[in-house]
Design an enzyme around this catalytic site. Structure first.
Site, PDB file in Angstrom:
ATOM      1  CD  GLU A  36      44.253  27.681  47.189  1.00  8.45           C
ATOM      2  OE1 GLU A  36      45.134  26.804  47.305  1.00  8.45           O
ATOM      3  OE2 GLU A  36      43.728  28.254  48.156  1.00  8.45           O
TER       4      GLU A  36
ATOM      5  CE  LYS B  95      47.446  41.120  49.715  1.00  2.73           C
ATOM      6  NZ  LYS B  95      46.235  40.665  49.008  1.00  2.73           N
TER       7      LYS B  95
ATOM      8  CB  CYS C  73      46.274  47.680  52.921  1.00  3.58           C
ATOM      9  SG  CYS C  73      45.077  46.514  52.274  1.00  3.58           S
TER      10      CYS C  73
END
Ligand code: SF4
Ligand code: SF4
Ligand code: SF4
Ligand code: FES
Lengths: 162, 581
Positions: free
Chosen positions: B369, B361, B506
């Protein structure tokens, strides 16, 4: 990160065709990386990133693994030999008489490490085993020329000749 | 199961025939020290920390790779064994940096533990090796490598090569010069590393760690001109407690919120709310592509490690990726538009900090972008580990904190947003919504247990409003590769695929608390933390994204409807093919 020095790659289409053929002939066989690398080294004289990249792309073996193998075995080289191949004898006699100081001066003047080649392709530097000229210790050779009884300050004069 | 009878330290034992001596000893509660061994990841017998004496064998043997056999007699703590282990460790330590006090792994280091357990005392080999310091590789936005602390156990290579099939690191050179890194000594920031951080998670020492952003976050908090908003991913709340001595699988949502407030954040929001939004956008995309003959399968895009892997390795699937941004990026975009408007704050003065279980992350947040009007959607990303460090620095007594709730207007999340944290969760959350939208009914049966669990690849056919949706879930990039290769070869076909870069999803991301090899022999960390995630889901009054009133309000007041022009501008993105070498 200090990356390895980049020397302009001068591989030809013909060399690449030979490499691809070599890869093809070992395709899918277990343990094929060593023979492919040996043939690549024969074809190009060294194994730069451009060559390792082709091998990685064609075999599916990662660049990290290929680079690991290339740097593990002393038979493989990452650098081409220079137009002038400088070898400093590190045999016992030369070593005792200060070959290290000569090697250090060469590294400093050429800006390269042992095993490397200057970026213009002119000089490459090696440390070799005893070449049998102990009477002249310390000794270095440039291609076929032999220089003996050296001190570090002689290095500049020798380089000026080439 | 076939068993064999063996004797360890004179104690008779019947163990499965497939066991190694190390596993057999564990069964008998006999401790054998290890360093390179990591269950399911690395079993190469390299470090010789685990040597034992085996009757009849000529030399000491490595217990982590030596198989048991009928009648075997093992001694795990003879003088010979102890002496050998000690020498091995002394040799490793003689070439080690040993600056524990300033090391990121201080008090959570397998080398430190070994040194303690073996009673090392002194290191007689000091000075025999060169003390030249290795350069630290800190060019990557996610991962730092400090080879001065590396013990050459090769766990990172195994996880990167065999588990993730990314293979950007390997052993180079030989003898004393042996070192781990990328081809041509490049930085991890210059190669096809996907920043998953699994190498960090398996490293026994402080040679690998995340690029630390804590100082920047403190500076933002100190800066009175800045409105600092923090958001936390679902997986953080089921692991953070471990950093404060709580058992694996503890749920600490309320304490975490309380701690963040005490640290000085201006608002504490829940990324789970944005996960609900992701489901609305991605679910709409799935429905559209299925009903209108769009590109299938749709593949999830919330795992940035997976997205970068796809860009390097499977560019042919980039059009399959959902264009939905990952939840925390969506949230960042909303905070700097919708929330900024409501709260009447210039978006330039808002700092969005994401607390993530993930090192990838950090890279994702820097993607050009993922920005709007010159502002990055997310300004800083810290991992669960970094948050724990900051809580400690702030002197907050975490374990004794009261439970507090997230701030409004983004307080509420559904259970669907929570389960994003475990493998299969995004798929299940999406199915909960897609099924109801397609059938137009509220369904009672919305727990899709077929996609839960830690099997490598989960495949399911789900009947939805008279239609069969073919779904597959892969976690860990090696599994993703297997699945995609099967799809590519036309052997399998799906409508919807969930991929998470990290094995387990995660909850066991590369930014989560590190569990040492010994604990991992007994505890399935993936399963324990996932259990906590599903318990959190069950505890919530709303379990489906489209029923979350916060989300409904967002669309009513601001975004119009899922897939609207505005939603596309703020909540969707695109991908770029990247070179492999
Ligand atoms: S890696 Fe472990 S032993 Fe080495 S300095 Fe860090 S804490 Fe100390
Ligand atoms: S972060 Fe992931 S891809 Fe990068 S080196 Fe580590 S394991 Fe490999
Ligand atoms: S970096 Fe860590 S995991 Fe990798 S070899 Fe070194 S000590 Fe082992
Ligand atoms: S050799 Fe067994 S743990 Fe390293």
């Amino acid at each position: 990160m200090s990356e390895k020095k980049v020397i302009t790659f001068k591989g030809t289409k013909e060399q690449e065709a030979r490499l691809l053929k070599a890869i093809e002939s070992h395709k899918g066989q277990p343990g094929s990386l060593m023979p492919i690398l040996q043939q690549a080294q024969e074809i190009y004289g060294y194994l730069p990133i451009e060559v390792q990249r082709i091998i990685a792309q064609k075999t599916g073996i990662s660049m990290a693994e290929i680079y690991g193998v290339v740097t593990f075995y002393t038979q493989f080289s990452l650098y081409p030999k220079g137009e002038y191949k400088i070898s400093v004898c590190m045999g016992t006699a030369c070593y005792v008489k200060g070959a290290n100081a000569i090697l250090d001066r060469l590294k400093e003047r050429l800006g390269i490490e042992v095993g490397e080649c200057s970026s213009d392709g002119k000089y490459s530097l090696d440390a070799t085993r005893c070449i049998g000229a102990c009477g002249l210790a310390p000794v270095l050779t440039v291609n076929d020329d032999v220089y003996g009884r050296l001190v570090a300050d002689d290095v500049d004069g020798i380089l000026a000749k080439y | 199961m076939q068993t064999v009878n063996i004797k360890i330290n004179g104690k008779e034992l019947s163990v499965p025939a497939s066991y190694t001596v190390l596993e057999a000893a564990r069964l008998a509660n006999i401790d054998i020290p290890t360093l390179c061994y990591l269950k399911g990841v690395n079993q190469i017998g390299a470090c010789r920390m685990c040597v034992v004496e085996i009757k009849g064998a000529r030399s000491l043997q490595a217990a982590c790779v030596y198989p048991v056999s009928e009648g075997m007699e093992v001694s795990t703590n003879s003088a010979l064994v102890r002496e050998s282990r000690k020498t091995t460790l002394q040799l490793i330590l003689s070439n080690h940096d040993k600056k524990c006090l300033t090391c990121v792994r201080n008090r959570n280091c397998e080398l430190q533990t070994l040194s303690d357990e073996l009673g090392i005392g002194d290191i007689p080999f000091e000075g025999e090796v060169s003390d030249a310091r290795c350069e630290i590789d800190n060019m990557s936005p996610s991962i730092v490598r400090d080879n001065n602390k590396c013990v050459l156990c090769r766990r990172c290579i195994s996880v990167c090569k065999n588990v993730q099939t990314v293979s950007v690191i390997d052993a180079k050179e030989r003898g004393f010069k042996t070192n781990i890194g990328c081809a041509f000594d490049k930085s991890l920031g210059e190669v096809a590393c996907v920043n998953c951080g699994q190498c960090i998670a398996v490293c026994p020492v402080g040679a690998l760690y995340e690029k630390d952003t804590t100082e920047k976050v403190w500076q933002a908090i100190e800066d009175t001109a800045k409105h600092v908003v923090v958001q936390t991913a679902p997986a953080v709340r089921v692991a953070l407690g471990e950093e404060f001595g709580m058992p694996i699988g503890s749920r600490v949502t309320g304490k975490m919120v309380a701690a963040l407030r005490r640290m000085g954040f201006d608002r504490v929001f829940d990324t789970d709310t944005a996960a609900d939004l992701t489901i609305m956008e991605e679910g709409t995309e799935v429905i559209e592509r299925i009903t209108q003959g769009g590109k299938l399968p749709v593949i999830t895009s919330c795992s940035p490690g997976w997205v970068k892997f796809c860009e390097h390795n499977y560019p042919e699937f980039l059009d399959n990726l959902s264009t939905a941004k990952s939840p925390h990026e969506m949230f960042g975009a909303l905070i700097k538009s919708y929330y900024a408007d409501k709260a009447d704050i210039d978006p330039k003065n808002i700092v969005v900090v994401s607390v993530m279980p993930c090192t990838a992350k950090k890279f994702e947040a820097e993607r050009p972008e993922l920005s709007n009007g010159g502002n990055q959607d997310v300004d800083m990303v810290i991992t669960t580990r970094e948050l724990a460090r900051m809580i400690k620095q702030a002197g907050v007594d975490f374990v004794n904190l009261p439970d507090e709730a997230f701030d409004n207007p983004f307080g509420g999340a559904s259970g669907a947003g929570v389960i994003f944290g475990a493998t299969g969760g995004v798929m299940e959350a999406a199915l909960r919504t897609v099924a109801e939208v397609l059938s137009g009914k509220s369904l009672d049966d919305y727990e899709y247990k077929v996609v839960r669990g830690t099997d490598d690849i989960k495949r399911a056919e789900v009947d939805v409003a008279g239609r069969t949706i073919k779904a597959a879930v892969a976690h860990g990039l090696g599994n993703a590769r297997k699945l995609l290769d099967a799809v590519k070869a036309g052997k399998e076909s799906y409508d919807f695929i969930e991929i998470m870069a990290c094995p387990g999803g995660c909850v066991t991301g590369g930014g989560q608390p590190i569990v040492d090899a010994k604990k991992q022999m007994d505890i399935n960390v993936k399963a324990e933390r996932a259990k906590a995630i599903y318990a959190e889901d069950k505890s919530l009054p709303i379990r489906k994204s489209h029923e979350n009133p916060v989300i409904k309000k967002l669309y009513d007041e601001f975004l119009e409807k899922p897939g609207s022009h505005k939603a596309h501008r703020l909540l969707h993105t695109h991908y770029t093919e990247r070179e492999l070498y």
